[in-house]
Design a protein around this motif. Sequence first.
Motif, short mmCIF file in Angstrom:
data_model
loop_
_atom_site.label_atom_id
_atom_site.label_comp_id
_atom_site.label_asym_id
_atom_site.label_seq_id
_atom_site.Cartn_x
_atom_site.Cartn_y
_atom_site.Cartn_z
N TRP A 156 8.13 -27.18 23.63
CA TRP A 156 7.64 -28.40 22.99
C TRP A 156 7.82 -28.31 21.48
CZ3 TRP A 156 6.23 -32.97 25.02
CH2 TRP A 156 5.95 -33.00 26.39
N GLY A 198 7.43 -32.95 17.25
CA GLY A 198 7.75 -34.36 17.46
C GLY A 198 7.58 -34.80 18.89
N GLY A 199 8.09 -34.00 19.82
CA GLY A 199 7.95 -34.32 21.24
C GLY A 199 6.50 -34.31 21.69
N HIS A 203 3.89 -34.81 19.73
CA HIS A 203 3.23 -35.96 19.11
C HIS A 203 3.50 -37.22 19.91
CE1 HIS A 203 2.06 -38.91 16.08
NE2 HIS A 203 1.42 -37.93 15.46
N LEU A 204 4.74 -37.42 20.31
CA LEU A 204 5.11 -38.61 21.08
C LEU A 204 4.37 -38.64 22.42
CD1 LEU A 204 6.88 -41.14 21.30
CD2 LEU A 204 8.62 -39.69 22.36
N ALA A 205 4.36 -37.53 23.14
CA ALA A 205 3.70 -37.47 24.44
C ALA A 205 2.20 -37.74 24.33
CB ALA A 205 3.94 -36.11 25.10
N GLU A 206 1.57 -37.11 23.35
CA GLU A 206 0.12 -37.30 23.18
C GLU A 206 -0.20 -38.72 22.72
OE1 GLU A 206 -2.58 -34.93 23.59
OE2 GLU A 206 -1.01 -34.02 24.80
N ALA A 207 0.60 -39.26 21.81
CA ALA A 207 0.36 -40.62 21.31
C ALA A 207 0.57 -41.65 22.41
CB ALA A 207 1.27 -40.91 20.12
N VAL A 208 1.63 -41.49 23.19
CA VAL A 208 1.91 -42.44 24.27
C VAL A 208 0.81 -42.38 25.33
CG1 VAL A 208 3.48 -42.93 26.20
CG2 VAL A 208 4.39 -42.58 23.91
N THR A 258 1.58 -30.08 27.74
CA THR A 258 1.42 -30.31 26.30
C THR A 258 0.23 -29.54 25.73
OG1 THR A 258 -0.03 -32.24 26.47
CG2 THR A 258 2.36 -32.64 26.51
N ALA A 279 -2.14 -37.65 16.79
CA ALA A 279 -1.54 -38.44 17.87
C ALA A 279 -2.55 -39.30 18.63
CB ALA A 279 -0.78 -37.53 18.84
N GLY A 335 -1.30 -43.38 18.58
CA GLY A 335 -0.95 -44.08 19.81
C GLY A 335 -1.84 -45.28 20.10
#
Length: 138
Positions: free
Chosen positions: A18, A21-22, A24-29, A70, A98, A102
């Motif tokens: 991980w 950036g990846g 952050h995206l997963a947690e925010a989404v 994550t 995040a 999100g």
Amino acid sequence: MVGDPPVLDAALQPGVGWSAGGLHLAEAVSMGVIVYLVGLFLRSPKLAPLVPWLVGFLMCAAIALLGTTTGGSEDPARQFGPAVVSGKIGFLWVYLQAPMVGPTIAAAVLNRAHRRHAVFTHRHCGTHADGSALRRAG
């Protein structure tokens, strides 16, 4: 005293591979989806009473699906203490930021997509929209 407690084990970290950036995206989404669906349910008088069940289900699903990869728990407070005490703060900023980014984006999208619908949050507080009690004490 048995010895030093394994505080390091309490600090949640992402799985191997991980990037920040990846992650952050997963947690925010994941938190964004939760907030969007809750907001959508609160806009319907028939669905609003189901919000507590929805939140429980979505939080369990997010933790079960993402927690093992994550390291996220969908709860910045859960991440903060163990990370600081153990000194494993490399990804702490992601876990703190995040879950705010999100939902902020999700709320903006929801408001733009559904401008004319009332939100029934007052009913969860036991009041009508004007603040009067739902039930009269007898």
